[in-house]
Design a protein around this motif. Structure first.
Motif, PDB file in Angstrom:
ATOM      1  N   LEU A  64      50.423 -19.538  65.448  1.00 41.20           N
ATOM      2  CA  LEU A  64      50.838 -19.772  64.054  1.00 41.20           C
ATOM      3  C   LEU A  64      52.135 -20.561  63.986  1.00 41.20           C
ATOM      4  CD1 LEU A  64      49.619 -16.436  62.495  1.00 41.20           C
ATOM      5  CD2 LEU A  64      48.708 -18.722  62.086  1.00 41.20           C
ATOM      6  N   ASP A  65      53.030 -20.371  64.937  1.00 33.31           N
ATOM      7  CA  ASP A  65      54.248 -21.171  65.015  1.00 33.31           C
ATOM      8  C   ASP A  65      53.878 -22.658  65.065  1.00 33.31           C
ATOM      9  OD1 ASP A  65      56.713 -22.274  65.642  1.00 33.31           O
ATOM     10  OD2 ASP A  65      56.733 -21.532  67.706  1.00 33.31           O
ATOM     11  N   GLU A  66      52.995 -22.994  65.993  1.00 34.29           N
ATOM     12  CA  GLU A  66      52.642 -24.413  66.144  1.00 34.29           C
ATOM     13  C   GLU A  66      51.803 -24.924  64.974  1.00 34.29           C
ATOM     14  OE1 GLU A  66      51.791 -25.736  69.982  1.00 34.29           O
ATOM     15  OE2 GLU A  66      50.933 -27.631  69.299  1.00 34.29           O
ATOM     16  N   ARG A 111      64.192 -32.960  52.887  1.00 32.88           N
ATOM     17  CA  ARG A 111      64.479 -33.979  53.898  1.00 32.88           C
ATOM     18  C   ARG A 111      64.729 -33.357  55.283  1.00 32.88           C
ATOM     19  NH1 ARG A 111      69.022 -36.125  55.373  1.00 32.88           N
ATOM     20  NH2 ARG A 111      70.194 -34.834  53.901  1.00 32.88           N
ATOM     21  N   LYS A 112      65.330 -32.144  55.302  1.00 31.23           N
ATOM     22  CA  LYS A 112      65.754 -31.548  56.574  1.00 31.23           C
ATOM     23  C   LYS A 112      64.888 -30.389  57.062  1.00 31.23           C
ATOM     24  CE  LYS A 112      69.817 -29.906  56.732  1.00 31.23           C
ATOM     25  NZ  LYS A 112      71.220 -29.537  56.442  1.00 31.23           N
ATOM     26  N   LEU A 113      64.333 -29.643  56.115  1.00 29.35           N
ATOM     27  CA  LEU A 113      63.637 -28.398  56.460  1.00 29.35           C
ATOM     28  C   LEU A 113      62.280 -28.331  55.763  1.00 29.35           C
ATOM     29  CD1 LEU A 113      66.654 -26.011  55.739  1.00 29.35           C
ATOM     30  CD2 LEU A 113      65.736 -26.439  58.019  1.00 29.35           C
ATOM     31  N   ILE A 137      63.339 -30.451  60.676  1.00 29.58           N
ATOM     32  CA  ILE A 137      62.772 -31.751  61.046  1.00 29.58           C
ATOM     33  C   ILE A 137      63.803 -32.479  61.910  1.00 29.58           C
ATOM     34  CG2 ILE A 137      61.946 -33.977  60.152  1.00 29.58           C
ATOM     35  CD1 ILE A 137      61.316 -32.353  57.475  1.00 29.58           C
ATOM     36  N   LEU A 138      63.380 -32.937  63.078  1.00 34.59           N
ATOM     37  CA  LEU A 138      64.299 -33.605  64.011  1.00 34.59           C
ATOM     38  C   LEU A 138      63.584 -34.776  64.678  1.00 34.59           C
ATOM     39  CD1 LEU A 138      65.850 -30.550  65.919  1.00 34.59           C
ATOM     40  CD2 LEU A 138      67.047 -32.043  64.311  1.00 34.59           C
ATOM     41  N   PRO A 139      64.332 -35.787  65.108  1.00 34.43           N
ATOM     42  CA  PRO A 139      63.709 -36.828  65.922  1.00 34.43           C
ATOM     43  C   PRO A 139      63.378 -36.262  67.305  1.00 34.43           C
ATOM     44  CG  PRO A 139      66.062 -37.235  65.697  1.00 34.43           C
ATOM     45  CD  PRO A 139      65.751 -36.045  64.840  1.00 34.43           C
TER      46      PRO A 139
HETATM   47  C1  LIG Z   1      56.104 -30.679  63.801  1.00 25.87           C
HETATM   48  C2  LIG Z   1      56.619 -29.365  64.239  1.00 25.87           C
HETATM   49  C3  LIG Z   1      55.732 -28.618  65.239  1.00 25.87           C
HETATM   50  C4  LIG Z   1      56.476 -27.441  65.840  1.00 25.87           C
HETATM   51  C5  LIG Z   1      55.663 -26.671  66.848  1.00 25.87           C
HETATM   52  C6  LIG Z   1      56.389 -25.734  67.770  1.00 25.87           C
HETATM   53  C7  LIG Z   1      57.800 -25.482  67.427  1.00 25.87           C
HETATM   54  C8  LIG Z   1      58.560 -24.716  68.458  1.00 25.87           C
HETATM   55  O1  LIG Z   1      58.109 -23.766  69.033  1.00 25.87           O
HETATM   56  S1  LIG Z   1      60.146 -25.260  68.753  1.00 25.87           S
HETATM   57  C9  LIG Z   1      60.843 -24.058  69.852  1.00 25.87           C
HETATM   58  C10 LIG Z   1      61.566 -22.951  69.163  1.00 25.87           C
HETATM   59  N1  LIG Z   1      62.689 -23.369  68.355  1.00 25.87           N
HETATM   60  C11 LIG Z   1      63.834 -23.862  68.903  1.00 25.87           C
HETATM   61  O2  LIG Z   1      63.936 -24.044  70.106  1.00 25.87           O
HETATM   62  C12 LIG Z   1      64.996 -24.161  67.977  1.00 25.87           C
HETATM   63  C13 LIG Z   1      66.292 -23.650  68.573  1.00 25.87           C
HETATM   64  N2  LIG Z   1      67.422 -23.911  67.665  1.00 25.87           N
HETATM   65  C14 LIG Z   1      68.096 -25.070  67.763  1.00 25.87           C
HETATM   66  O3  LIG Z   1      67.838 -25.931  68.595  1.00 25.87           O
HETATM   67  C15 LIG Z   1      69.225 -25.270  66.783  1.00 25.87           C
HETATM   68  O4  LIG Z   1      69.547 -24.055  66.148  1.00 25.87           O
HETATM   69  C16 LIG Z   1      68.873 -26.311  65.663  1.00 25.87           C
HETATM   70  C17 LIG Z   1      68.654 -27.702  66.305  1.00 25.87           C
HETATM   71  C18 LIG Z   1      67.624 -25.905  64.901  1.00 25.87           C
HETATM   72  C19 LIG Z   1      70.015 -26.380  64.707  1.00 25.87           C
HETATM   73  O5  LIG Z   1      71.123 -26.659  65.481  1.00 25.87           O
HETATM   74  P1  LIG Z   1      72.446 -27.231  64.807  1.00 25.87           P
HETATM   75  O6  LIG Z   1      72.128 -28.503  64.100  1.00 25.87           O
HETATM   76  O7  LIG Z   1      73.506 -27.215  65.836  1.00 25.87           O
HETATM   77  O8  LIG Z   1      72.711 -26.051  63.797  1.00 25.87           O
HETATM   78  P2  LIG Z   1      73.708 -25.954  62.631  1.00 25.87           P
HETATM   79  O9  LIG Z   1      74.806 -27.001  62.775  1.00 25.87           O
HETATM   80  O10 LIG Z   1      74.085 -24.515  62.592  1.00 25.87           O
HETATM   81  O11 LIG Z   1      72.792 -26.291  61.380  1.00 25.87           O
HETATM   82  C20 LIG Z   1      72.487 -27.592  60.939  1.00 25.87           C
HETATM   83  C21 LIG Z   1      72.042 -27.482  59.519  1.00 25.87           C
HETATM   84  O12 LIG Z   1      70.794 -26.790  59.468  1.00 25.87           O
HETATM   85  C22 LIG Z   1      70.913 -25.615  58.642  1.00 25.87           C
HETATM   86  N3  LIG Z   1      70.138 -24.533  59.223  1.00 25.87           N
HETATM   87  C23 LIG Z   1      70.119 -24.128  60.501  1.00 25.87           C
HETATM   88  N4  LIG Z   1      69.277 -23.086  60.644  1.00 25.87           N
HETATM   89  C24 LIG Z   1      68.790 -22.834  59.431  1.00 25.87           C
HETATM   90  C25 LIG Z   1      67.884 -21.867  58.938  1.00 25.87           C
HETATM   91  N5  LIG Z   1      67.315 -20.963  59.720  1.00 25.87           N
HETATM   92  N6  LIG Z   1      67.593 -21.907  57.622  1.00 25.87           N
HETATM   93  C26 LIG Z   1      68.150 -22.819  56.793  1.00 25.87           C
HETATM   94  N7  LIG Z   1      69.018 -23.762  57.215  1.00 25.87           N
HETATM   95  C27 LIG Z   1      69.329 -23.753  58.517  1.00 25.87           C
HETATM   96  C28 LIG Z   1      72.387 -25.292  58.656  1.00 25.87           C
HETATM   97  O13 LIG Z   1      72.735 -24.559  57.493  1.00 25.87           O
HETATM   98  C29 LIG Z   1      73.032 -26.687  58.659  1.00 25.87           C
HETATM   99  O14 LIG Z   1      73.010 -27.256  57.369  1.00 25.87           O
HETATM  100  P3  LIG Z   1      74.185 -28.266  56.889  1.00 25.87           P
HETATM  101  O15 LIG Z   1      74.084 -29.466  57.815  1.00 25.87           O
HETATM  102  O16 LIG Z   1      73.806 -28.571  55.472  1.00 25.87           O
HETATM  103  O17 LIG Z   1      75.458 -27.492  57.058  1.00 25.87           O
END
Ligand SMILES: CCCCCCCC(=O)SCCNC(=O)CCNC(=O)[C@H](O)C(C)(C)COP(=O)(O)OP(=O)(O)OC[C@H]1O[C@@H](n2cnc3c(N)ncnc32)[C@H](O)[C@@H]1OP(=O)(O)O
Length: 166
Positions: A64-66, A111-113, A137-139
């Motif tokens: 479900l994550d993916e 745009r971001k989430l 959303i990230l590059p």
């Molecule tokens: C297409 C997608 C398919 C995906 C399929 C599979 C996905 C996965 O399994 S991915 C693996 C599991 N997840 C991860 O590994 C993520 C681990 N976490 C991270 O890498 C970091 O926490 C990351 C990159 C998300 C954020 O890092 P970083 O940018 O340093 O955080 P931070 O500076 O605290 O936050 C950036 C912004 O995001 C916001 N934000 C962060 N977390 C959240 C949250 N949970 N909710 C709302 N906003 C958030 C912050 O408020 C901040 O906003 P602003 O810029 O406006 O102040």
């Protein structure tokens, strides 16, 4: 209810959920649907168990994550993100050695989430597990070292279904 399939998404080579070259993976396939949702098909094998005969809750979370993440990637093979929150509700056991389906959709996006919900269905259509997730959303360059998109992210050529019964 039968849903028409618009497009199959790419698989990756080594992922534990959809890795085409990972023998331990669930072998997920992801189908974008005409109604705007996304569906997954997969097989729970014996080695995906927690207790004998019961699929591990972590594997259900992985599906479900993916799948919810991929709901936001519809129409693109170049949309990337990471999970920041995931909430699960386990309602029924999921059997091992079963062919299973799941479905998901985006519920909120900026745009971001983005956020979404999804369910894993038992073979009789009963909802076994529900999830809600939030993703950033990230590059791809911020998620993985180079080479993934070019070498490990591709269409599996096979006889794809035209519709799916959910
Ligand atoms: C297409 C997608 C398919 C995906 C399929 C599979 C996905 C996965 O399994 S991915 C693996 C599991 N997840 C991860 O590994 C993520 C681990 N976490 C991270 O890498 C970091 O926490 C990351 C990159 C998300 C954020 O890092 P970083 O940018 O340093 O955080 P931070 O500076 O605290 O936050 C950036 C912004 O995001 C916001 N934000 C962060 N977390 C959240 C949250 N949970 N909710 C709302 N906003 C958030 C912050 O408020 C901040 O906003 P602003 O810029 O406006 O102040």
């Amino acid at each position: 209810m039968k849903q028409k399939i618009k497009r199959k998404q790419n698989n990756s080579a080594r992922c534990i959920v959809c890795g085409d070259q990972n023998k331990a993976s669930l072998g997920c396939r992801f189908y974008e649907l005409e109604n705007g949702e996304i569906a997954a098909t997969f097989r729970s094998e014996d080695w995906h168990q927690s207790y004998p005969g019961r699929m591990h809750g972590g594997m259900a979370a992985g599906v479900l994550d993916e799948l919810i993440g991929r709901a936001a990637a519809q129409g693109s093979d170049d949309f990337w993100g990471v999970t920041v929150e995931l909430h699960m509700k386990y309602k029924k056991p999921i059997p091992t050695e079963a062919d299973l389906k799941a479905v998901a959709r985006v519920t909120k996006k900026n745009r971001k989430l983005f956020e979404g919900t999804g369910e894993i269905l038992l073979p009789d259509g009963t909802v076994a597990v529900e999830a809600w997730g939030k993703y950033m959303i990230l590059p791809l360059s911020k998620i993985s070292d180079g080479g993934f998109a070019e070498e490990e992210w591709y269409q599996i050529e096979e006889d794809d279904p035209k519709e799916i019964d959910l």
